[in-house]
Design an enzyme around this catalytic site. Structure first.
Site, PDB file in Angstrom:
ATOM      1  N   GLU A 100      76.016   3.230 -68.382  1.00 60.66           N
ATOM      2  CA  GLU A 100      75.406   4.483 -67.941  1.00 60.66           C
ATOM      3  C   GLU A 100      76.510   5.477 -67.598  1.00 60.66           C
ATOM      4  O   GLU A 100      77.580   5.092 -67.121  1.00 60.66           O
ATOM      5  CB  GLU A 100      74.508   4.245 -66.723  1.00 60.66           C
ATOM      6  CG  GLU A 100      73.297   3.397 -67.066  1.00 60.66           C
ATOM      7  CD  GLU A 100      72.236   3.384 -65.963  1.00 60.66           C
ATOM      8  OE1 GLU A 100      71.063   3.578 -66.288  1.00 60.66           O
ATOM      9  OE2 GLU A 100      72.594   3.161 -64.784  1.00 60.66           O
ATOM     10  N   CYS A 113      80.810  11.273 -64.388  1.00 56.55           N
ATOM     11  CA  CYS A 113      81.150   9.973 -63.802  1.00 56.55           C
ATOM     12  C   CYS A 113      81.070   8.947 -64.935  1.00 56.55           C
ATOM     13  O   CYS A 113      79.999   8.675 -65.476  1.00 56.55           O
ATOM     14  CB  CYS A 113      80.177   9.660 -62.674  1.00 56.55           C
ATOM     15  SG  CYS A 113      80.519   8.086 -61.880  1.00 56.55           S
ATOM     16  N   CYS A 120      80.272  -5.498 -64.452  1.00 58.47           N
ATOM     17  CA  CYS A 120      81.500  -5.707 -63.673  1.00 58.47           C
ATOM     18  C   CYS A 120      81.509  -7.136 -63.161  1.00 58.47           C
ATOM     19  O   CYS A 120      80.475  -7.658 -62.740  1.00 58.47           O
ATOM     20  CB  CYS A 120      81.562  -4.731 -62.499  1.00 58.47           C
ATOM     21  SG  CYS A 120      83.096  -4.877 -61.539  1.00 58.47           S
ATOM     22  N   CYS A 124      80.862  -7.032 -55.962  1.00 61.92           N
ATOM     23  CA  CYS A 124      80.713  -6.443 -54.629  1.00 61.92           C
ATOM     24  C   CYS A 124      79.223  -6.473 -54.292  1.00 61.92           C
ATOM     25  O   CYS A 124      78.384  -6.098 -55.115  1.00 61.92           O
ATOM     26  CB  CYS A 124      81.263  -5.020 -54.589  1.00 61.92           C
ATOM     27  SG  CYS A 124      82.984  -4.972 -55.116  1.00 61.92           S
ATOM     28  N   CYS A 127      76.721  -3.336 -54.630  1.00 67.31           N
ATOM     29  CA  CYS A 127      76.826  -2.515 -55.829  1.00 67.31           C
ATOM     30  C   CYS A 127      75.921  -3.073 -56.935  1.00 67.31           C
ATOM     31  O   CYS A 127      76.011  -4.255 -57.282  1.00 67.31           O
ATOM     32  CB  CYS A 127      78.283  -2.508 -56.296  1.00 67.31           C
ATOM     33  SG  CYS A 127      78.521  -1.775 -57.921  1.00 67.31           S
ATOM     34  N   GLY A 170      81.832  -0.649 -63.712  1.00 67.19           N
ATOM     35  CA  GLY A 170      83.047  -1.378 -64.037  1.00 67.19           C
ATOM     36  C   GLY A 170      84.246  -1.054 -63.179  1.00 67.19           C
ATOM     37  O   GLY A 170      84.253  -0.086 -62.420  1.00 67.19           O
ATOM     38  N   GLU A 171      85.260  -1.916 -63.292  1.00 69.63           N
ATOM     39  CA  GLU A 171      86.494  -1.758 -62.527  1.00 69.63           C
ATOM     40  C   GLU A 171      87.595  -1.286 -63.498  1.00 69.63           C
ATOM     41  O   GLU A 171      88.051  -2.061 -64.352  1.00 69.63           O
ATOM     42  CB  GLU A 171      86.852  -3.107 -61.872  1.00 69.63           C
ATOM     43  CG  GLU A 171      88.262  -3.203 -61.333  1.00 69.63           C
ATOM     44  CD  GLU A 171      88.672  -2.057 -60.406  1.00 69.63           C
ATOM     45  OE1 GLU A 171      87.871  -1.624 -59.563  1.00 69.63           O
ATOM     46  OE2 GLU A 171      89.811  -1.579 -60.546  1.00 69.63           O
ATOM     47  N   SER A 202      88.950   5.300 -59.660  1.00 71.35           N
ATOM     48  CA  SER A 202      88.624   4.552 -58.447  1.00 71.35           C
ATOM     49  C   SER A 202      88.777   3.055 -58.709  1.00 71.35           C
ATOM     50  O   SER A 202      88.232   2.528 -59.677  1.00 71.35           O
ATOM     51  CB  SER A 202      87.176   4.860 -58.052  1.00 71.35           C
ATOM     52  OG  SER A 202      86.784   4.045 -56.966  1.00 71.35           O
ATOM     53  N   LEU A 226      87.620   0.975 -50.015  1.00 75.28           N
ATOM     54  CA  LEU A 226      88.060   0.163 -48.881  1.00 75.28           C
ATOM     55  C   LEU A 226      86.858  -0.492 -48.194  1.00 75.28           C
ATOM     56  O   LEU A 226      86.769  -1.708 -48.104  1.00 75.28           O
ATOM     57  CB  LEU A 226      88.832   1.071 -47.920  1.00 75.28           C
ATOM     58  CG  LEU A 226      89.832   0.403 -46.994  1.00 75.28           C
ATOM     59  CD1 LEU A 226      90.838  -0.433 -47.758  1.00 75.28           C
ATOM     60  CD2 LEU A 226      90.541   1.466 -46.154  1.00 75.28           C
ATOM     61  N   HIS A 227      85.984   0.296 -47.650  1.00 75.11           N
ATOM     62  CA  HIS A 227      84.691  -0.116 -47.085  1.00 75.11           C
ATOM     63  C   HIS A 227      84.754  -0.990 -45.829  1.00 75.11           C
ATOM     64  O   HIS A 227      83.750  -1.174 -45.149  1.00 75.11           O
ATOM     65  CB  HIS A 227      83.802  -0.822 -48.122  1.00 75.11           C
ATOM     66  CG  HIS A 227      83.558  -0.014 -49.348  1.00 75.11           C
ATOM     67  ND1 HIS A 227      82.966   1.221 -49.332  1.00 75.11           N
ATOM     68  CD2 HIS A 227      83.863  -0.248 -50.660  1.00 75.11           C
ATOM     69  CE1 HIS A 227      82.888   1.699 -50.568  1.00 75.11           C
ATOM     70  NE2 HIS A 227      83.435   0.842 -51.387  1.00 75.11           N
ATOM     71  N   ASN A 301      74.102   3.859 -50.831  1.00 71.73           N
ATOM     72  CA  ASN A 301      72.964   4.078 -51.724  1.00 71.73           C
ATOM     73  C   ASN A 301      72.196   2.770 -51.870  1.00 71.73           C
ATOM     74  O   ASN A 301      72.806   1.700 -51.933  1.00 71.73           O
ATOM     75  CB  ASN A 301      73.452   4.534 -53.103  1.00 71.73           C
ATOM     76  CG  ASN A 301      74.017   5.939 -53.060  1.00 71.73           C
ATOM     77  OD1 ASN A 301      73.488   6.805 -52.373  1.00 71.73           O
ATOM     78  ND2 ASN A 301      75.103   6.164 -53.785  1.00 71.73           N
ATOM     79  N   CYS A 344      76.444   6.589 -56.544  1.00 68.06           N
ATOM     80  CA  CYS A 344      77.537   5.609 -56.557  1.00 68.06           C
ATOM     81  C   CYS A 344      76.972   4.208 -56.392  1.00 68.06           C
ATOM     82  O   CYS A 344      76.173   3.959 -55.499  1.00 68.06           O
ATOM     83  CB  CYS A 344      78.479   5.831 -55.378  1.00 68.06           C
ATOM     84  SG  CYS A 344      79.380   7.340 -55.479  1.00 68.06           S
TER      85      CYS A 344
HETATM   86  N1  SAH Z   1      84.961  -0.417 -59.598  1.00 62.13           N
HETATM   87  C1  SAH Z   1      85.465   0.760 -59.015  1.00 62.13           C
HETATM   88  C2  SAH Z   1      84.792   2.032 -59.477  1.00 62.13           C
HETATM   89  C3  SAH Z   1      83.308   2.016 -59.664  1.00 62.13           C
HETATM   90  S1  SAH Z   1      82.339   1.966 -58.236  1.00 62.13           S
HETATM   91  C4  SAH Z   1      85.455   0.659 -57.522  1.00 62.13           C
HETATM   92  O1  SAH Z   1      84.825  -0.254 -56.995  1.00 62.13           O
HETATM   93  O2  SAH Z   1      86.114   1.472 -56.879  1.00 62.13           O
HETATM   94  C5  SAH Z   1      82.485   3.611 -57.581  1.00 62.13           C
HETATM   95  C6  SAH Z   1      82.347   3.689 -56.077  1.00 62.13           C
HETATM   96  O3  SAH Z   1      80.995   3.428 -55.652  1.00 62.13           O
HETATM   97  C7  SAH Z   1      83.211   2.681 -55.333  1.00 62.13           C
HETATM   98  O4  SAH Z   1      83.851   3.281 -54.237  1.00 62.13           O
HETATM   99  C8  SAH Z   1      82.176   1.690 -54.851  1.00 62.13           C
HETATM  100  O5  SAH Z   1      82.634   0.947 -53.756  1.00 62.13           O
HETATM  101  C9  SAH Z   1      81.039   2.601 -54.527  1.00 62.13           C
HETATM  102  N2  SAH Z   1      79.750   1.926 -54.350  1.00 62.13           N
HETATM  103  C10 SAH Z   1      79.329   0.783 -54.911  1.00 62.13           C
HETATM  104  N3  SAH Z   1      78.072   0.505 -54.522  1.00 62.13           N
HETATM  105  C11 SAH Z   1      77.688   1.501 -53.695  1.00 62.13           C
HETATM  106  C12 SAH Z   1      76.492   1.793 -52.976  1.00 62.13           C
HETATM  107  N4  SAH Z   1      75.428   0.993 -53.046  1.00 62.13           N
HETATM  108  N5  SAH Z   1      76.443   2.915 -52.206  1.00 62.13           N
HETATM  109  C13 SAH Z   1      77.519   3.742 -52.154  1.00 62.13           C
HETATM  110  N6  SAH Z   1      78.671   3.526 -52.813  1.00 62.13           N
HETATM  111  C14 SAH Z   1      78.759   2.419 -53.572  1.00 62.13           C
HETATM  112 FE1  SF4 Z   2      82.716  -3.698 -57.014  1.00 66.74          FE
HETATM  113 FE2  SF4 Z   2      83.324  -1.386 -58.289  1.00 66.74          FE
HETATM  114 FE3  SF4 Z   2      82.645  -3.604 -59.675  1.00 66.74          FE
HETATM  115 FE4  SF4 Z   2      80.790  -2.323 -58.254  1.00 66.74          FE
HETATM  116  S1  SF4 Z   2      81.880  -1.530 -60.016  1.00 66.74           S
HETATM  117  S2  SF4 Z   2      81.126  -4.572 -58.322  1.00 66.74           S
HETATM  118  S3  SF4 Z   2      81.988  -1.613 -56.485  1.00 66.74           S
HETATM  119  S4  SF4 Z   2      84.435  -3.364 -58.365  1.00 66.74           S
END
Ligand code: SAH
Ligand code: SF4
Length: 355
Positions: A100, A113, A120, A124, A127, A170-171, A202, A226-227, A301, A344
């Site tokens: 997407e 974006c 991925c 996490c 996500c 994705g990462e 990111s 970071l989170h 989100n 996000c």
């Molecule tokens: N994989 C990379 C980039 C894609 S995710 C990364 O993790 O940085 C883009 C951003 O969305 C990241 O900062 C991720 O931590 C954040 N993210 C993931 N799930 C989310 C959610 N449910 N609400 C808000 N931000 C979220």
């Molecule tokens: Fe984690 Fe980023 Fe992969 Fe989502 S896209 S699982 S936030 S590394």
């Protein structure tokens, strides 16, 4: 056989030149095609009137022009966010992969974006992409074509993309080479010529790649997800923290800032009573003291596989106050496109949108 054909958006100008020479054509044809694709934004060889009509069918039969097939196109109720679901060619994977891509329109900028992998593998918990698992890496061309797709739409409205964020599915640092090839081609002055300073990548914190990225000194911005400010909490949310704990991650971030003199952005999705508590804010201050950085907060989100809820305003204010007092610059990002799951961390394979 189709999948073995070279894919136009995977080709650098040099690659395209050798291909054109192998057809017995003159070198300058490659530059013409490259400009037609990246400057004129043509979407077929047939449109290329500066290419001899006898050559166009040969190009058509030898080069695959496009890989992304739009399966659905959703626009948010405020009309400012648009999300496209694309299917990708099968290649060696058993299932067709999907990605997407999101376009966000603001009063003075248009941000795309972009996804860097189909799915991925890093899991996490909060996500949606992580919850859905990994499908496959995508190629530099499949990354670039997402950008070109939206640029074509915007050009018809006399607008253009002003910012690119590699924050979709994705990462990026788990598909490092293809992502950097895409960045380098998108910023190529002979082609699309997008400003590197308007691109942000990111990462969840793949330490060796942060160092490599620092050494390569592109003018691209870096954001780190970071989170959480303690290993204990972070590893419950981001499994990668077990491999690269906070100390090594922040060391790599310091290395990046030292090498590039660029400010780093830290991302923090605020989750009610999980990472919005004052003790996390104090730990965060301790972690980031003296580092050239900025913290970007966003209320969590919603995703189907995670129970946590977004923080309320009072807790957000209190958390930010602790950072403000310590002089750590921070902003609160407004959530967008939530009604079409384009926020996000909400991007995923079809399931919810298309059958
Ligand atoms: N994989 C990379 C980039 C894609 S995710 C990364 O993790 O940085 C883009 C951003 O969305 C990241 O900062 C991720 O931590 C954040 N993210 C993931 N799930 C989310 C959610 N449910 N609400 C808000 N931000 C979220
Ligand atoms: Fe984690 Fe980023 Fe992969 Fe989502 S896209 S699982 S936030 S590394």
């Amino acid at each position: 056989m189709d999948k073995l054909k070279p894919y136009l958006f995977d080709l650098s100008l040099e690659d395209l030149t050798s291909l054109i020479l192998s057809f017995g054509e003159r070198k300058f044809r490659a530059s013409q095609i490259y400009e037609n694709v990246y400057r004129n934004l043509y979407s077929s060889f047939a449109e290329m009137s500066n290419i001899p009509s006898a050559l166009r069918p040969i190009l058509d039969s030898e080069i695959r022009f496009s890989s992304l097939k739009p399966l659905s196109d959703l626009v948010s109720s405020d009309r400012n966010t648009r999300k496209i679901l694309f299917s990708l060619p099968l290649l060696n994977s058993p299932k067709p992969a999907q990605i997407e891509t999101v376009l966000m329109k603001y009063s003075s900028r248009n941000t795309a974006c972009i996804s860097t992998q189909a799915g991925c593998a890093l899991g996490c918990t909060f996500c949606a992409t992580g919850q859905g698992g990994f499908q496959r890496n995508i190629s530099s061309g499949e990354i670039i074509e997402q950008v070109i797709f939206f640029e074509r739409i915007l050009r018809k409205e006399n607008e253009k993309l002003t910012n690119l964020v590699f924050m979709g599915m994705g990462e990026p640092f788990a598909n490092y080479d293809e992502v950097m090839k895409a960045v380098d081609r998108l910023t190529d002055p002979l082609g699309f010529n997008f400003g590197a300073r308007r691109i942000t990548i990111s990462t969840v914190g793949i330490v060796p790649m942060i160092k490599r990225f620092a050494d390569e000194k592109r003018q691209v911005n870096l954001a780190v997800s970071l989170h959480a400010a303690t290993d204990e909490l972070r590893e419950t949310m981001l499994p990668i923290n077990k491999r690269y704990p906070l100390e090594t991650l922040i060391d790599a971030c310091r290395y990046y800032v030292d090498k590039t003199r660029r400010r780093i952005t830290f991302e923090w999705a605020l989750i009610d009573n999980v990472n919005d508590i004052p003790s996390q804010a104090h730990e965060l201050v301790r972690l980031l003291k003296g580092l050239l950085c900025h913290v970007n907060f966003i209320p969590l989100n919603p995703t189907s596989g995670y129970d946590g809820r977004e923080s309320d305003q009072k807790r957000i204010d209190k958390f930010r106050e602790i950072l403000n007092k310590a002089g750590i610059p921070n902003t609160l990002r407004v959530r967008r496109g939530i009604d079409i799951n384009a926020g996000c961390g909400q991007l995923q394979q079809a399931v919810t949108v298309n059958h």
